[in-house]
Motif scaffolding. Structure first.
Motif, short mmCIF file in Angstrom:
data_model
loop_
_atom_site.label_atom_id
_atom_site.label_comp_id
_atom_site.label_asym_id
_atom_site.label_seq_id
_atom_site.Cartn_x
_atom_site.Cartn_y
_atom_site.Cartn_z
N ARG A 14 31.71 52.45 32.61
CA ARG A 14 32.88 52.95 33.35
C ARG A 14 33.20 52.04 34.53
N LEU A 15 32.17 51.61 35.24
CA LEU A 15 32.35 50.70 36.37
C LEU A 15 33.00 49.40 35.90
N LEU A 16 32.49 48.84 34.82
CA LEU A 16 33.03 47.58 34.29
C LEU A 16 34.48 47.74 33.82
N GLU A 17 34.77 48.83 33.13
CA GLU A 17 36.13 49.06 32.64
C GLU A 17 37.12 49.19 33.80
N SER A 18 36.75 49.94 34.81
CA SER A 18 37.61 50.12 35.98
C SER A 18 37.80 48.81 36.73
N ALA A 19 36.71 48.07 36.94
CA ALA A 19 36.78 46.81 37.67
C ALA A 19 37.61 45.77 36.91
N ARG A 20 37.43 45.70 35.61
CA ARG A 20 38.19 44.73 34.83
C ARG A 20 39.68 45.04 34.87
N ALA A 21 40.06 46.31 34.79
CA ALA A 21 41.48 46.69 34.86
C ALA A 21 42.05 46.31 36.22
N ILE A 55 42.00 38.57 39.69
CA ILE A 55 40.64 38.34 40.18
C ILE A 55 39.72 38.04 39.00
N THR A 56 38.85 37.07 39.17
CA THR A 56 37.85 36.75 38.16
C THR A 56 36.48 36.73 38.83
N GLY A 57 35.42 36.80 38.01
CA GLY A 57 34.09 36.75 38.61
C GLY A 57 33.00 37.20 37.67
N ILE A 58 31.84 37.45 38.27
CA ILE A 58 30.65 37.84 37.53
C ILE A 58 29.92 38.91 38.33
N LEU A 59 29.36 39.89 37.61
CA LEU A 59 28.62 40.99 38.22
C LEU A 59 27.22 41.03 37.62
N SER A 118 35.53 29.15 39.29
CA SER A 118 34.34 28.92 38.46
C SER A 118 34.40 29.74 37.19
N TYR A 119 35.13 30.88 37.23
CA TYR A 119 35.18 31.83 36.10
C TYR A 119 36.63 32.11 35.71
N PRO A 120 37.42 31.11 35.38
CA PRO A 120 38.85 31.34 35.14
C PRO A 120 39.17 32.29 33.99
N GLU A 121 38.27 32.43 33.05
CA GLU A 121 38.52 33.27 31.87
C GLU A 121 37.84 34.64 31.96
N TRP A 122 37.11 34.91 33.02
CA TRP A 122 36.30 36.12 33.10
C TRP A 122 36.90 37.12 34.08
N LEU A 123 37.52 38.20 33.58
CA LEU A 123 37.99 39.26 34.47
C LEU A 123 36.80 39.84 35.22
N LEU A 124 35.70 39.98 34.54
CA LEU A 124 34.44 40.36 35.19
C LEU A 124 33.33 40.22 34.16
N ARG A 125 32.66 39.10 34.18
CA ARG A 125 31.53 38.89 33.29
C ARG A 125 30.37 39.71 33.83
N PHE A 126 29.56 40.25 32.94
CA PHE A 126 28.47 41.13 33.34
C PHE A 126 27.14 40.55 32.90
N TYR A 127 26.17 40.60 33.81
CA TYR A 127 24.80 40.21 33.49
C TYR A 127 23.91 41.38 33.87
N LEU A 177 28.15 40.30 26.34
CA LEU A 177 28.97 40.17 27.54
C LEU A 177 28.45 39.08 28.46
N VAL A 178 27.24 38.60 28.20
CA VAL A 178 26.61 37.64 29.10
C VAL A 178 27.03 36.22 28.70
N GLY A 179 27.45 35.45 29.66
CA GLY A 179 27.83 34.07 29.41
C GLY A 179 26.98 33.13 30.24
N GLY A 180 27.24 31.86 30.13
CA GLY A 180 26.52 30.88 30.93
C GLY A 180 26.86 31.04 32.40
N MET A 181 25.92 30.72 33.24
CA MET A 181 26.13 30.85 34.68
C MET A 181 26.07 29.49 35.34
#
Length: 135
Positions: free
Chosen positions: A27-34, A41-45, A91-100, A115-119
């Motif tokens: 739920r947190l990820l869905e809300s944050a990505r929207a 905004i892009t990034g990683i959590l 650094s994360y142009p394609e990631w609305l919010l990548r999750f690790y 959902l995990v990508g390279g860091m």
């Protein structure tokens, strides 16, 4: 497209008030990505052992909106701002919010592994700070 001087990156650490369930994290990820999609905004959590670490990037005004939202979120506390810095490119142009989710969470919920990508080095440094804070 924002001018390079308008782009910033913000990183922070925090602690979950209680252990997050799988459904709670989704739920947190869905809300944050929207929210991130609406505000460019892009990034990683990162989440592991009740610790959050996040890097977000975007236009200064939008990052400050999300930072206020993060600070008001009652699911976590002990929020520590690590850095706000100007950047010339994302650094994360394609990631609305990548999750690790850490090894424990990935083991319990293998579907999250997709959902995990390279860091980059900055993300790995944040993850290491998060893990050190948990000790």
């Amino acid at each position: 497209m924002p001018k390079p001087k308008d782009l910033i990156e913000l990183s922070y650490l925090s602690e979950a008030v209680s252990d997050m369930s799988f459904l709670g994290l989704m739920r947190l990820l869905e809300s944050a990505r929207a929210f991130n999609q609406q505000h460019g905004i892009t990034g990683i959590l990162f989440y592991d052992n009740q610790q959050f670490g996040q890097v977000i990037e975007g236009e200064r005004a939008n990052i400050m909106k999300v930072w206020k939202r993060i600070q008001e979120d009652e699911r976590h506390h002990r929020i520590e701002l690590l850095e706000i810095r100007e950047i010339t490119e994302r650094s994360y142009p394609e990631w609305l919010l990548r999750f690790y989710g850490g090894e424990t969470l990935i083991k319990d919920y293998p579907v999250l592994a997709g959902l995990v990508g390279g860091m980059d080095k900055h993300s790995l440094a944040l993850l290491n700070k998060m893990r050190a804070a948990a000790i």
